[in-house]
Design an enzyme around this catalytic site. Structure first.
Site, PDB file in Angstrom:
ATOM      1  N   ALA A  74       0.903  -1.097  -0.006  1.00  9.19           N
ATOM      2  CA  ALA A  74       0.038  -0.150   0.112  1.00  9.19           C
ATOM      3  C   ALA A  74       0.805   1.151  -0.030  1.00  9.19           C
ATOM      4  O   ALA A  74       1.984   1.267   0.513  1.00  9.19           O
ATOM      5  CB  ALA A  74      -0.808   0.112   1.180  1.00  9.19           C
ATOM      6  N   ASP A  75       0.345   2.304  -0.523  1.00  9.11           N
ATOM      7  CA  ASP A  75       1.090   3.610  -0.489  1.00  9.11           C
ATOM      8  C   ASP A  75       0.174   4.746  -0.584  1.00  9.11           C
ATOM      9  O   ASP A  75      -0.813   4.619  -1.506  1.00  9.11           O
ATOM     10  CB  ASP A  75       1.950   3.604  -1.927  1.00  9.11           C
ATOM     11  CG  ASP A  75       2.656   4.802  -1.915  1.00  9.11           C
ATOM     12  OD1 ASP A  75       3.686   4.979  -1.015  1.00  9.11           O
ATOM     13  OD2 ASP A  75       2.423   5.809  -2.531  1.00  9.11           O
ATOM     14  N   THR A  76       0.199   5.636   0.343  1.00  9.65           N
ATOM     15  CA  THR A  76      -0.778   6.839   0.257  1.00  9.65           C
ATOM     16  C   THR A  76      -0.092   8.227   0.080  1.00  9.65           C
ATOM     17  O   THR A  76       0.902   8.322   0.772  1.00  9.65           O
ATOM     18  CB  THR A  76      -1.461   6.718   1.678  1.00  9.65           C
ATOM     19  OG1 THR A  76      -2.235   5.417   1.854  1.00  9.65           O
ATOM     20  CG2 THR A  76      -2.612   7.971   1.993  1.00  9.65           C
ATOM     21  N   GLY A 111      -3.081   3.794  -3.178  1.00 10.28           N
ATOM     22  CA  GLY A 111      -2.714   2.751  -4.037  1.00 10.28           C
ATOM     23  C   GLY A 111      -2.698   1.297  -3.214  1.00 10.28           C
ATOM     24  O   GLY A 111      -1.957   1.227  -2.103  1.00 10.28           O
TER      25      GLY A 111
END
Length: 206
Positions: A74-76, A111
């Site tokens: 995950a990536d924010t 993501g």
């Protein structure tokens, strides 16, 4: 005959993501990803593509140490108009970000990626939520900066904490702003051939 479910691995240190999965009673193990972000990996990508690409790179690189299982990445990122706001490097940087977000609408993009180690398939999605901040006073900002909350979060705020006082409304998934879009994750699990409900351990969490 019951088919054994693959083990879930989360390639993220984020305590918020861990808490969300625990809250869903989803057993998982943390796995470290050796991936280090490089500008060249996401050059010329729009923010939605960037977050999905980074999430997938984290998960893919973590999966190399496994023979089986499902790896979650995950990536924010926080986007003010066209500017990406990452994690602040210091108090002055956090203050600058909060002043930029004050009284405006911004986007939070997470993501999410899933790697099925058994067949090397990769599934990705980018979720967008619009967040509206009220106008922040200097006292609002300075009081918040005196806490530890802003400094490990994209955009220098956490909606689930004290900064909830800054948010007038959101459009979209709340959990996406926290950093892990639950429905989007369930959708890519379904795309991979798994139902997240089957993984729930309602008799106790890991």
């Amino acid at each position: 005959m019951t088919v054994a479910l693959p083990k879930l691995y989360l390639a993220s240190k984020s305590p918020r993501r861990h808490e969300i999965l625990h809250g869903l009673h989803i057993p998982f193990e943390y796995i470290e990803s050796p991936y280090e972000e490089k500008i060249s990996d996401v050059e010329n990508l729009i923010p939605e593509e960037k977050s999905a690409k980074l999430a997938s790179l984290k998960a893919i690189n973590a999966s190399y140490s496994l023979d089986s299982g499902l790896v979650i990445g995950a990536d924010t990122i926080v986007v003010d108009e066209s500017k990406i706001l990452g994690k602040p490097i210091d108090r002055a940087d956090a203050e600058r970000m909060l002043k930029e977000l004050s009284g405006k609408r911004h986007r939070v993009i997470s993501g999410i990626a899933l790697v099925d180690v058994s067949n090397k398939n990769v599934y990705t999605h980018s979720e967008i939520t619009y967040v509206y901040f009220r106008k922040l006073s200097d006292k609002d900002i300075n009081t918040y900066l005196d806490t530890n909350e802003p400094y490990d979060k994209a955009g220098a705020y956490g909606i689930q904490g004290l900064a909830s006082l800054f948010v007038e409304k959101i459009e979209g998934c709340y959990f996406n702003v926290v950093g892990f879009p639950v429905v989007a994750f369930n959708n890519i699990m379904l795309e991979a051939g798994y139902n997240l409900v089957d993984f729930m351990n309602l008799k106790g969490n890991n």
